[in-house]
Each structure stands twice: as structure tokens, then as C-alpha cells.
Motif scaffolding. Structure first.
Motif, PDB file in Angstrom:
ATOM      1  N   UNK A  68     -45.259 -75.115  31.835  1.00 33.57           N
ATOM      2  CA  UNK A  68     -45.432 -73.541  32.096  1.00 33.57           C
ATOM      3  C   UNK A  68     -44.418 -73.103  33.136  1.00 33.57           C
ATOM      4  N   UNK A  69     -43.726 -72.089  32.625  1.00 35.36           N
ATOM      5  CA  UNK A  69     -42.738 -71.618  33.679  1.00 35.36           C
ATOM      6  C   UNK A  69     -43.447 -70.550  34.465  1.00 35.36           C
ATOM      7  N   UNK A  70     -44.473 -69.783  33.927  1.00 37.24           N
ATOM      8  CA  UNK A  70     -44.961 -68.756  34.745  1.00 37.24           C
ATOM      9  C   UNK A  70     -46.171 -68.193  33.867  1.00 37.24           C
ATOM     10  N   UNK A  71     -47.222 -67.501  34.440  1.00 35.66           N
ATOM     11  CA  UNK A  71     -48.209 -66.788  33.696  1.00 35.66           C
ATOM     12  C   UNK A  71     -48.064 -65.401  34.006  1.00 35.66           C
ATOM     13  N   UNK A  72     -48.284 -64.634  32.972  1.00 38.67           N
ATOM     14  CA  UNK A  72     -48.290 -63.260  32.823  1.00 38.67           C
ATOM     15  C   UNK A  72     -49.002 -62.486  31.733  1.00 38.67           C
ATOM     16  N   UNK A  73     -49.980 -61.613  32.279  1.00 37.63           N
ATOM     17  CA  UNK A  73     -50.754 -61.043  31.220  1.00 37.63           C
ATOM     18  C   UNK A  73     -49.889 -59.946  30.358  1.00 37.63           C
ATOM     19  N   UNK A  74     -50.176 -59.673  29.332  1.00 41.15           N
ATOM     20  CA  UNK A  74     -49.468 -58.406  28.810  1.00 41.15           C
ATOM     21  C   UNK A  74     -49.857 -57.232  28.990  1.00 41.15           C
ATOM     22  N   UNK A  75     -49.106 -56.200  28.658  1.00 39.00           N
ATOM     23  CA  UNK A  75     -49.457 -54.757  28.963  1.00 39.00           C
ATOM     24  C   UNK A  75     -49.756 -54.036  27.773  1.00 39.00           C
ATOM     25  N   UNK A  76     -50.539 -52.916  27.846  1.00 46.67           N
ATOM     26  CA  UNK A  76     -51.097 -52.056  28.727  1.00 46.67           C
ATOM     27  C   UNK A  76     -52.291 -52.813  29.204  1.00 46.67           C
ATOM     28  N   UNK A  77     -52.900 -52.021  30.082  1.00 45.32           N
ATOM     29  CA  UNK A  77     -54.320 -52.506  30.668  1.00 45.32           C
ATOM     30  C   UNK A  77     -55.412 -52.458  29.484  1.00 45.32           C
ATOM     31  N   UNK A  82     -58.295 -56.128  23.890  1.00 41.25           N
ATOM     32  CA  UNK A  82     -57.788 -55.762  22.517  1.00 41.25           C
ATOM     33  C   UNK A  82     -57.380 -56.965  21.358  1.00 41.25           C
ATOM     34  N   UNK A  83     -56.463 -57.768  22.175  1.00 39.32           N
ATOM     35  CA  UNK A  83     -56.135 -58.888  21.218  1.00 39.32           C
ATOM     36  C   UNK A  83     -57.369 -59.869  20.852  1.00 39.32           C
ATOM     37  N   UNK A  84     -58.262 -60.157  21.990  1.00 45.05           N
ATOM     38  CA  UNK A  84     -59.471 -60.994  21.608  1.00 45.05           C
ATOM     39  C   UNK A  84     -60.375 -60.352  20.553  1.00 45.05           C
ATOM     40  N   UNK A  85     -60.583 -59.138  20.703  1.00 49.32           N
ATOM     41  CA  UNK A  85     -61.463 -58.411  19.661  1.00 49.32           C
ATOM     42  C   UNK A  85     -60.858 -58.113  18.383  1.00 49.32           C
ATOM     43  N   UNK A  86     -59.518 -57.968  18.351  1.00 52.78           N
ATOM     44  CA  UNK A  86     -59.087 -57.830  16.923  1.00 52.78           C
ATOM     45  C   UNK A  86     -58.718 -59.209  16.078  1.00 52.78           C
ATOM     46  N   UNK A  87     -58.078 -60.188  16.933  1.00 55.01           N
ATOM     47  CA  UNK A  87     -57.503 -61.276  16.439  1.00 55.01           C
ATOM     48  C   UNK A  87     -58.457 -62.661  16.785  1.00 55.01           C
ATOM     49  N   UNK A  88     -59.310 -62.513  17.718  1.00 57.59           N
ATOM     50  CA  UNK A  88     -59.930 -63.683  18.151  1.00 57.59           C
ATOM     51  C   UNK A  88     -61.174 -64.248  17.179  1.00 57.59           C
ATOM     52  N   UNK A 134     -49.295 -59.590  11.043  1.00 57.37           N
ATOM     53  CA  UNK A 134     -48.779 -59.723   9.695  1.00 57.37           C
ATOM     54  C   UNK A 134     -48.497 -58.075   9.371  1.00 57.37           C
ATOM     55  N   UNK A 135     -48.997 -57.170   9.672  1.00 52.19           N
ATOM     56  CA  UNK A 135     -48.772 -55.882   9.481  1.00 52.19           C
ATOM     57  C   UNK A 135     -47.846 -55.056  10.332  1.00 52.19           C
ATOM     58  N   UNK A 136     -47.204 -55.659  11.126  1.00 54.26           N
ATOM     59  CA  UNK A 136     -46.279 -55.155  11.967  1.00 54.26           C
ATOM     60  C   UNK A 136     -46.480 -55.302  13.665  1.00 54.26           C
ATOM     61  N   UNK A 137     -45.704 -54.666  14.306  1.00 53.32           N
ATOM     62  CA  UNK A 137     -45.521 -54.985  15.784  1.00 53.32           C
ATOM     63  C   UNK A 137     -46.507 -54.011  16.503  1.00 53.32           C
ATOM     64  N   UNK A 138     -47.412 -54.772  17.352  1.00 48.73           N
ATOM     65  CA  UNK A 138     -48.363 -54.232  18.370  1.00 48.73           C
ATOM     66  C   UNK A 138     -47.767 -53.554  19.479  1.00 48.73           C
ATOM     67  N   UNK A 139     -48.509 -52.427  19.968  1.00 51.52           N
ATOM     68  CA  UNK A 139     -48.067 -52.025  21.099  1.00 51.52           C
ATOM     69  C   UNK A 139     -48.527 -52.860  22.397  1.00 51.52           C
ATOM     70  N   UNK A 140     -48.471 -54.323  22.322  1.00 62.42           N
ATOM     71  CA  UNK A 140     -48.863 -54.966  23.240  1.00 62.42           C
ATOM     72  C   UNK A 140     -47.487 -55.830  23.853  1.00 62.42           C
ATOM     73  N   UNK A 141     -47.280 -55.839  24.853  1.00 60.50           N
ATOM     74  CA  UNK A 141     -45.771 -56.264  25.299  1.00 60.50           C
ATOM     75  C   UNK A 141     -45.792 -56.805  26.877  1.00 60.50           C
ATOM     76  N   UNK A 142     -44.753 -57.371  27.049  1.00 61.50           N
ATOM     77  CA  UNK A 142     -44.077 -57.641  28.569  1.00 61.50           C
ATOM     78  C   UNK A 142     -42.759 -57.238  28.647  1.00 61.50           C
ATOM     79  N   UNK A 143     -42.754 -56.256  29.653  1.00 66.04           N
ATOM     80  CA  UNK A 143     -41.393 -55.628  29.998  1.00 66.04           C
ATOM     81  C   UNK A 143     -40.618 -56.701  30.405  1.00 66.04           C
ATOM     82  N   UNK A 144     -39.160 -56.349  29.963  1.00 71.75           N
ATOM     83  CA  UNK A 144     -38.077 -57.358  30.375  1.00 71.75           C
ATOM     84  C   UNK A 144     -38.117 -57.659  31.897  1.00 71.75           C
TER      85      UNK A 144
END
Length: 243
Positions: A68-77, A82-88, A134-144
Motif C-alpha cells: 500500500x503506497x498510501x490511503x485516500x478516500x475519494x471525493x466529494x463528501x 454513495x458507493x456502498x449503497x449503490x454497489x455494495x 458498467x453504465x459510465x463514469x461516476x462523479x466519484x474521483x481523486x484529483x491529481x
């Protein structure tokens, strides 16, 4: 006592001459513990150099073990919720029907999520690293910028990487140290390239609280950016063979 890089080089040559050496600790960290002991370097879990200006790393050649290089939660708040409820999915590790989401993603392929019918992957864009379904890109991200800051905070020191052959397993594992490199200068372009090639993985580890007033609510166990231990040196600009 090892203080300078030249000190390390001299002592590492002695370790190489020892041939096969039985591990000093069982498990993935055995190689690092063994080398530290042989070099007389105290075990150090602090965010500081192991000797001089250098942090010592070691890896098994051709190993598939992940670091593990580092840990970082995705954005936004609330992205994790959201991920857990939709894909969990429900887990028998809990005494309720609330969902969890544990999945290892890469950019080179979709990963099925348990038996949910969903598939996820990493998608690299100009402004950040996104999660794609499978339906496209979610607005869940890590900024560069956020990823660069995480990496540079974690890898602010210079490094020495020692490589070894390994054989056996468990308490009977043995190492034969054969070469070492000095590496420095985080290469962000290399980081992105490795991510795009599927050589850096993102571990989603989103669970729920077991007890207390937050029971059933989202618990981020640390979304980890991981790489095979034998590829970690590829993240740096300067790579000098020293042993």
C-alpha cells in the motif's frame, strides 16, 4: 553502524556473500525485517529515514505481493456512502442487512463486484482519477493534485531498494539478496502511466460501524492505492544501481 550510503554498500556486499538466509519473521514483512537485522538497522515504523537520508525498502524478485503506497478516500463528501449503497452487498460479518463494498479496481479491466451484477474500474482523465461502472463514469474521483500531495508526503525521503530471490514459505522462507538501487524523485507521470496500465490498484475498503451510535453507518477502512512490491522502484526518476 550504517550512516552513509557508502556504509550501506559495504555492508550489503557482506549480506550478498552470505547466500541463502532464513527469514527472521513470517509473512510479507519478513524480507524487510531480515535485511534490517543483518545490517544492524533498528526496526522503524516512524515517518523518518532508516539511516542517513535514506529509507530502506526491500522486495522479492518476481513477487506478486502488494504494497500500500498510501490511503485516500475519494471525493466529494459522502462518496463512500454513495458507493456502498449503490454497489455494495450484504455481508455475514455483520448482524444486519447493511451493505459493505470491498473490491480491488484497476484501469485495464472491469472488476465484478461480488454477486451484485455490477462491474467497476478506474478511469484516468485530465483532471483526476474516476470510478467507472458498467453504465459510465461516476462523479466519484481523486484529483491529481490530491494524489500528488499524498505520494510526496509518504515518499519524501530518499530510498534504497534491495532485491532478493526467495524460496520456501512461512517460517522456512529464505532470501538471497542480489542487488540494490538508490532511488529518489517521485515521477508523477510514471505514477499515472502505471495506473493507466493497470499496474497500480485501488482497494475500496468501505464497511460499516459495528457498534455505538454510528452502527450501520459507513466506515472507511482506508481506500488504498497499491502496487506490486517489485514495481515500486518504477515510481522514481533517479534509479542508480549501487550493489
Amino acid at each position: 553502524m550504517i550512516v552513509t550510503l557508502n556504509d550501506f554498500i559495504g555492508e550489503f556486499e557482506k549480506v550478498k556473500a552470505m547466500g541463502w538466509i532464513q527469514t527472521h519473521r513470517i509473512g510479507p514483512t519478513g524480507i524487510g525485517k531480515t535485511l534490517e537485522d543483518l545490517l544492524g538497522i533498528p526496526e522503524n515504523n516512524l515517518d523518518e529515514p532508516d539511516f542517513g537520508d535514506y529509507e530502506l525498502k526491500s522486495c522479492r524478485i518476481d513477487s506478486n505481493s502488494m504494497l500500500t503506497m498510501f490511503t485516500r478516500a475519494p471525493e466529494p463528501r459522502r462518496a463512500n456512502t454513495y458507493l456502498r449503497m449503490k454497489y455494495g452487498y450484504s455481508s455475514n460479518a455483520y448482524d444486519n442487512d447493511e451493505k459493505v463494498l470491498h473490491s480491488t479496481l484497476s484501469a485495464d479491466r472491469f472488476t465484478p463486484v461480488a454477486d451484485t451484477g455490477h462491474k467497476l474500474k478506474i478511469s484516468c482523465a485530465a483532471d483526476g482519477i474516476y470510478i467507472e461502472c458498467e453504465d459510465g463514469v461516476e462523479n466519484i474521483f481523486w484529483s491529481r493534485e490530491a494524489l500528488r500531495a499524498c505520494f510526496e508526503k509518504k515518499y519524501k525521503n530518499k530510498f534504497v531498494y534491495a532485491k532478493a530471490l526467495s524460496r520456501g514459505e512461512g517460517a522456512n522462507e529464505e532470501f538471497k539478496f542480489i542487488e540494490a538501487y538508490e532511488v529518489s524523485g517521485f515521477d508523477y507521470d510514471a505514477f499515472i502511466s502505471l495506473l493507466e496500465e493497470g499496474k497500480i490498484y485501488v482497494d475500496l475498503r468501505i464497511g460499516q460501524y459495528h457498534h455505538g451510535r454510528n452502527k450501520g453507518k459507513t466506515h472507511d477502512h482506508g481506500t488504498g492505492f497499491r502496487i506490486k512490491e517489485n514495481d515500486q522502484h518504477l515510481l522514481f526518476k533517479v534509479k542508480n544501481k549501487i550493489g
